[in-house]
Write an enzyme that holds these catalytic residues in place. Structure first.
Site, short mmCIF file in Angstrom:
data_model
loop_
_atom_site.label_atom_id
_atom_site.label_comp_id
_atom_site.label_asym_id
_atom_site.label_seq_id
_atom_site.Cartn_x
_atom_site.Cartn_y
_atom_site.Cartn_z
N LYS A 35 0.84 -1.20 0.00
CA LYS A 35 0.00 0.00 0.00
C LYS A 35 0.88 1.26 0.00
O LYS A 35 2.08 1.18 0.28
CB LYS A 35 -0.91 -0.01 1.23
N ARG A 141 -11.16 0.02 14.98
CA ARG A 141 -11.01 0.84 13.79
C ARG A 141 -11.94 0.21 12.75
O ARG A 141 -13.12 0.44 12.79
CB ARG A 141 -9.53 0.87 13.37
N TYR A 269 15.50 29.81 10.04
CA TYR A 269 14.27 30.51 10.45
C TYR A 269 14.10 30.47 11.96
O TYR A 269 14.24 29.40 12.57
CB TYR A 269 13.05 29.83 9.82
N MET A 317 11.82 24.56 3.53
CA MET A 317 11.14 23.84 2.46
C MET A 317 12.12 23.07 1.57
O MET A 317 11.87 21.93 1.19
CB MET A 317 10.31 24.81 1.62
#
Ligand SMILES: *Cc1c(COP(=O)(O)O)cnc(C)c1O
Length: 373
Positions: A35, A141, A269, A317
């Protein structure tokens, strides 16, 4: 010049990991779980390798992805782990003999109503599927309740295009101290009931990687290894190397700049890292837009020129920063391993307070070597 970030997928190691799964559960059939684009490794290349390694089947989520396997001439059993999402999927699933989970009575309803069309449609003649009836044994679930099982099995048995029913569950604590015992007690109860009603034992499909590795009593007919195939341990108390598993994905890039900074200066940052001494900071062409976790903290291990060092400052990023002060011969173009060979992915996922699964799945398509399907 292309941006140097890439993943390499070592299909030889993938096969070796599959052989380990087979060694742990030699009497079960294996659904290799592919998956999420084979946990980010590339569905088709992984499926083809695991075919060579001798897997019995493949398990994934989406019918479209299953059909791609059929188009590539893979004739294995293929299991849709969440079953069919609507009645429109009945026809292609049956046509291509894709097996599916039933985890809710609604899914059974549209299978029952498809029976009329099945009998009318000549192209479906002799086409049959297996149903994996998923039972909620405590994870809460997906799955039907234990006391619904017998009734549902009786209904599924009446559908002419279903050739076999396998009972399935998923463990919530196989990788934790709590283990599988409570859920196995529910399975034992269902097995008994089933035997009473049908005078035969049910086929069972229970184990994920953690359960396959740790609880042989859960193996039965089918097992469903996922993460271990990709060379990561499902456990906190035992690492991949101790299990003999080899990393399949290596995520790497290069240093594209080096800054010399003075004690007291800050990096990135928000200035979340402040140098205690004069130091050299390498800037790596890798950021969260490539799939590196933005929440990786100062100190997260990174390999530069095969030397283990530390992330400094916030991941941005397209870039991250790394302490290269003590790395001999470091230069623009130095090789950086984010995880994989030489740096177990768990070291990065643990530092980032996540799991290796999430990191593997998170590689983005701008990274060279990323492949989908
Ligand atoms: C993902 C998944 C698996 C594989 O789990 P791993 O922990 O990766 O081995 C097995 N079964 C089901 C139902 C799954 O969703």
């Amino acid at each position: 010049m292309t941006r140097p970030i890439k993943i390499e997928v070592d299909l030889h190691s993938l096969k070796k990991n599959f052989f380990i799964a087979q060694k742990f559960a030699p009497h079960s059939r294996h659904f290799a779980v592919i998956k999420a684009n084979a946990y980010g490794h590339g569905q088709m290349r992984v499926a083809k390798s695991l075919k060579e390694a001798g897997t019995h089947g493949f398990a994934l989520l989406q019918l479209d992805d299953a059909l791609l396997l059929r188009q590539a001439n893979l004739k294995h059993q293929i299991l849709l782990l969440e079953g069919l999402f609507n009645e429109k999927e009945c026809l292609p699933a049956i046509q291509h003999e894709i097996d599916f989970v039933i985890h809710h009575e609604d899914q059974l309803k549209f299978l029952e109503s498809f029976e009329v069309e099945y009998l009318k449609n000549d192209s479906l003649k002799n086409k049959q599927c297996c149903v994996f009836l998923k039972i909620n044994t405590g994870m809460n679930r997906l799955g039907v309740l234990p006391n619904q099982v017998i009734d549902l099995v009786e209904r599924i048995r009446k559908i002419s295009y279903i050739k076999e029913i396998v009972l399935m569950t998923h463990f919530a604590f196989a990788d934790e101290v709590e283990g599988v015992q409570a859920q196995m007690e529910v399975i034992d109860f269902i097995k008994n009931e089933y035997y009473h009603r049908f005078k035969t034992n049910p086929s069972l499909c229970l184990a994920n990687s953690a359960s396959l590795l740790r609880y042989p009593e859960t193996h039965y007919d089918w097992v469903r290894p996922g993460i271990m195939l990709y060379g990561s341990s499902p456990f906190a108390d035992k690492n991949a190397e101790q299990l003999g598993l080899r990393p399949v994905m290596t995520f790497s890039s290069e240093i594209i700049s080096i800054q010399t900074i003075k004690a007291g200066e800050r990096v990135g940052y928000g200035g979340t890292f402040q140098a205690e001494t004069d130091m050299q900071v390498g800037i790596v062409a890798c950021g969260y837009a490539d799939g590196y976790p933005r929440h990786a903290p100062n100190g997260t291990p990174i390999l530069v020129e095969n030397v283990r060092t530390k992330l400094v400052g916030r991941v941005s990023m397209d870039m991250l920063c790394v302490d290269v002060t003590h790395i001999p011969n470091v230069h623009v173009g130095s090789q950086v391993v984010l995880w994989g060979k030489g740096l177990p992915i768990e070291l990065v996922s643990d530092a980032s307070k996540t799991i290796s699964y999430e990191l593997m799945c998170g590689i983005t398509k701008r990274v060279k070597g990323y492949e989908y399907p």
